[in-house]
Design an enzyme around this catalytic site. Structure first.
Site, PDB file in Angstrom:
ATOM      1  N   LYS A 114      33.076  52.805   3.143  1.00 13.57           N
ATOM      2  CA  LYS A 114      31.806  53.066   2.330  1.00 13.57           C
ATOM      3  C   LYS A 114      31.917  52.264   1.037  1.00 13.57           C
ATOM      4  O   LYS A 114      30.769  52.312   0.475  1.00 13.57           O
ATOM      5  CB  LYS A 114      31.894  54.664   2.320  1.00 13.57           C
ATOM      6  N   LYS A 197      29.494  52.173  13.156  1.00  8.91           N
ATOM      7  CA  LYS A 197      28.881  53.616  13.989  1.00  8.91           C
ATOM      8  C   LYS A 197      27.466  53.494  13.467  1.00  8.91           C
ATOM      9  O   LYS A 197      27.057  53.432  12.471  1.00  8.91           O
ATOM     10  CB  LYS A 197      29.937  54.414  13.370  1.00  8.91           C
ATOM     11  N   LYS A 200      23.717  57.691   8.856  1.00  9.61           N
ATOM     12  CA  LYS A 200      22.456  58.128   8.245  1.00  9.61           C
ATOM     13  C   LYS A 200      22.300  57.257   6.886  1.00  9.61           C
ATOM     14  O   LYS A 200      21.242  56.915   6.736  1.00  9.61           O
ATOM     15  CB  LYS A 200      22.624  59.599   7.569  1.00  9.61           C
TER      16      LYS A 200
HETATM   17  P1  ATP Z   1      26.850  58.998   6.133  1.00 11.88           P
HETATM   18  O1  ATP Z   1      26.618  57.842   6.529  1.00 11.88           O
HETATM   19  O2  ATP Z   1      25.836  59.616   4.870  1.00 11.88           O
HETATM   20  O3  ATP Z   1      28.167  59.388   6.047  1.00 11.88           O
HETATM   21  P2  ATP Z   1      26.801  60.310   8.904  1.00 11.88           P
HETATM   22  O4  ATP Z   1      25.858  59.621   9.824  1.00 11.88           O
HETATM   23  O5  ATP Z   1      28.228  59.675   9.001  1.00 11.88           O
HETATM   24  O6  ATP Z   1      26.294  60.152   7.387  1.00 11.88           O
HETATM   25  P3  ATP Z   1      27.834  62.847   8.282  1.00 11.88           P
HETATM   26  O7  ATP Z   1      27.184  63.637   7.423  1.00 11.88           O
HETATM   27  O8  ATP Z   1      29.018  61.869   7.584  1.00 11.88           O
HETATM   28  O9  ATP Z   1      27.103  61.844   9.012  1.00 11.88           O
HETATM   29  O10 ATP Z   1      28.658  63.262   9.334  1.00 11.88           O
HETATM   30  C1  ATP Z   1      28.221  64.485  10.128  1.00 11.88           C
HETATM   31  C2  ATP Z   1      28.966  64.843  11.580  1.00 11.88           C
HETATM   32  O11 ATP Z   1      28.502  63.923  12.422  1.00 11.88           O
HETATM   33  C3  ATP Z   1      30.545  64.639  11.495  1.00 11.88           C
HETATM   34  O12 ATP Z   1      31.132  65.552  12.263  1.00 11.88           O
HETATM   35  C4  ATP Z   1      30.662  63.235  12.052  1.00 11.88           C
HETATM   36  O13 ATP Z   1      31.970  63.268  12.621  1.00 11.88           O
HETATM   37  C5  ATP Z   1      29.608  62.937  13.070  1.00 11.88           C
HETATM   38  N1  ATP Z   1      28.992  61.701  13.215  1.00 11.88           N
HETATM   39  C6  ATP Z   1      28.608  61.030  12.290  1.00 11.88           C
HETATM   40  N2  ATP Z   1      28.278  59.718  12.563  1.00 11.88           N
HETATM   41  C7  ATP Z   1      28.695  59.703  14.054  1.00 11.88           C
HETATM   42  C8  ATP Z   1      28.656  58.847  15.144  1.00 11.88           C
HETATM   43  N3  ATP Z   1      27.844  57.728  14.875  1.00 11.88           N
HETATM   44  N4  ATP Z   1      29.016  59.031  16.277  1.00 11.88           N
HETATM   45  C9  ATP Z   1      29.406  60.476  16.580  1.00 11.88           C
HETATM   46  N5  ATP Z   1      29.662  61.318  15.621  1.00 11.88           N
HETATM   47  C10 ATP Z   1      29.195  61.151  14.410  1.00 11.88           C
HETATM   48 MG    MG Z   2      29.862  59.960   7.590  1.00  6.94          MG
END
Ligand code: ATP
Ligand code: MG
Length: 334
Positions: A114, A197, A200
């Site tokens: 990040k 991955k 968001k």
């Molecule tokens: P950010 O990019 O802001 O970190 P994020 O998409 O990674 O957002 P988080 O809020 O950090 O989302 O994670 C929320 C939950 O979703 C966590 O349990 C994380 O393990 C799961 N998660 C996030 N992205 C993935 C993905 N690509 N595949 C599977 N699980 C995911």
């Molecule tokens: Mg995340």
């Protein structure tokens, strides 16, 4: 069972969040027995480790709450709240930050991802983020923490911090939380890059399928998803070295409840021109009902706000108790 998990209000929820986290939360909530408890929180404290527009953060928090409720989180059975309303999270994070070692944090791969090339310019909060995450789960003395595969390392750290705290102060205050990573939860990849991955915070909306995307948007994004020119292989082994193909097949398999081999048994030998519309059908069928509930909820924001305020009150009852024990263990004159 004491289940704790959180999600950041950093944008709209995507298929990775759903398959990696939320779907499992709902399954776990629905399997709770008397005496079990589940806390699901919207991690607004974590969100500000990267710059957020205040008005957007507030709206995102509400939308994530609505999305969670639309996906099946029931505020009457689970404790649903936003983290910033429970100040004990930040308080415990400070104490645990004095337990965690710099060397431990230096090993965290998410910070490296990040912060990117500008590591010196990243916020201190982004660096200590895993300590706050440890506080989030230890505050409720969690026994089980459903996390996506990308968060496993942070949960290991939480266990190390809990162990060191207990040892340093000669207490058995924090039980060690177990990660719950269901085998059927793949790490969903970006639609534009099989090496990243789905996230968001990815600036490209084309990289993800949001839970709020319309049917047309879902079909278009999948149609344009990056792939290779080869037809699909006959078995899972043939996906080796083809991350984009693997991602799409895994999404299909997870949603349809089949094995990757079973999916390839039908689509092996065919091109993506045939597979992508079939995948879109499956994705749309799963997301459409949630989408409708989400829109209905957003039409009554006062319902969402009330659920969050009540959830925070219930969360604080436990949080206050834990902090009383922590203050006593540490030797604070209070
Ligand atoms: P950010 O990019 O802001 O970190 P994020 O998409 O990674 O957002 P988080 O809020 O950090 O989302 O994670 C929320 C939950 O979703 C966590 O349990 C994380 O393990 C799961 N998660 C996030 N992205 C993935 C993905 N690509 N595949 C599977 N699980 C995911
Ligand atoms: Mg995340």
């Amino acid at each position: 069972m004491r289940i704790v998990s959180g999600i950041q209000p950093t944008g709209s929820l995507h298929l990775g969040n759903y398959l990696g986290a939320i779907r499992n939360w709902v399954l776990m909530q629905d399997a709770l027995n008397a005496g079990d408890q589940a806390w699901f929180f919207i991690a607004d404290l974590h969100a500000i480790t990267l710059r957020q527009e205040p008005a957007e953060l507030r709206q995102n928090t509400r939308e994530i709450a609505a999305a969670l409720m639309a996906a099946g989180i029931d505020p009457a059975r689970s404790i649903l709240f936003n983290q910033a309303r429970v100040p004990e999270h930040a308080e415990l994070a400070w104490v645990l930050g004095c337990t965690a070692r710099i060397g431990w944090l230096n090993r965290m791969t998410q910070f490296k991802e990040k912060s990117g090339k500008d590591r010196e310019g990243a916020s201190v909060g982004l660096y200590t983020y895993p300590v706050l995450q440890a506080a989030d789960v230890l505050l409720y003395r969690a026994s089980h923490v459903p996390v996506g595969d990308d968060q496993k390392q942070h949960l290991e750290l939480a266990r190390d911090i809990a162990t060191k705290f207990n040892t340093d102060y000669g207490v058995e205050l924090f039980p060690l939380p177990e990660p719950t990573i269901p085998p059927s939860s793949p790490r969903v990849r970006s639609l534009r890059d099989g090496g990243a991955k789905m996230s968001k915070s990815d600036p490209s909306d084309q990289s993800r399928i949001n839970l709020t995307d319309s049917e047309d948007e879902i079909r278009n994004k999948l149609k344009r998803a990056k792939t290779d020119p080869e037809p699909l292989p006959e078995t899972a082994a043939g996906l080796e070295g083809r991350p984009e193909a693997r991602n799409l097949v895994e999404i299909y398999a997870t949603l349809s409840g089949e094995s990757v081999d079973a999916v390839l048994g039908r689509f092996g030998g065919h091109g993506f021109g045939q597979f992508k519309p079939a995948l879109a059908d499956v994705v749309v069928a799963h997301l459409a009902p949630m989408n409708q509930r989400f829109r209905d909820l957003l039409a009554s924001p006062e319902l969402i706000d009330r659920a969050l305020a009540e959830g925070a009150e219930r969360a604080r009852e436990t949080a206050r108790e834990t902090m009383r024990d922590v203050r006593k263990a540490v030797g604070f004159f209070a």
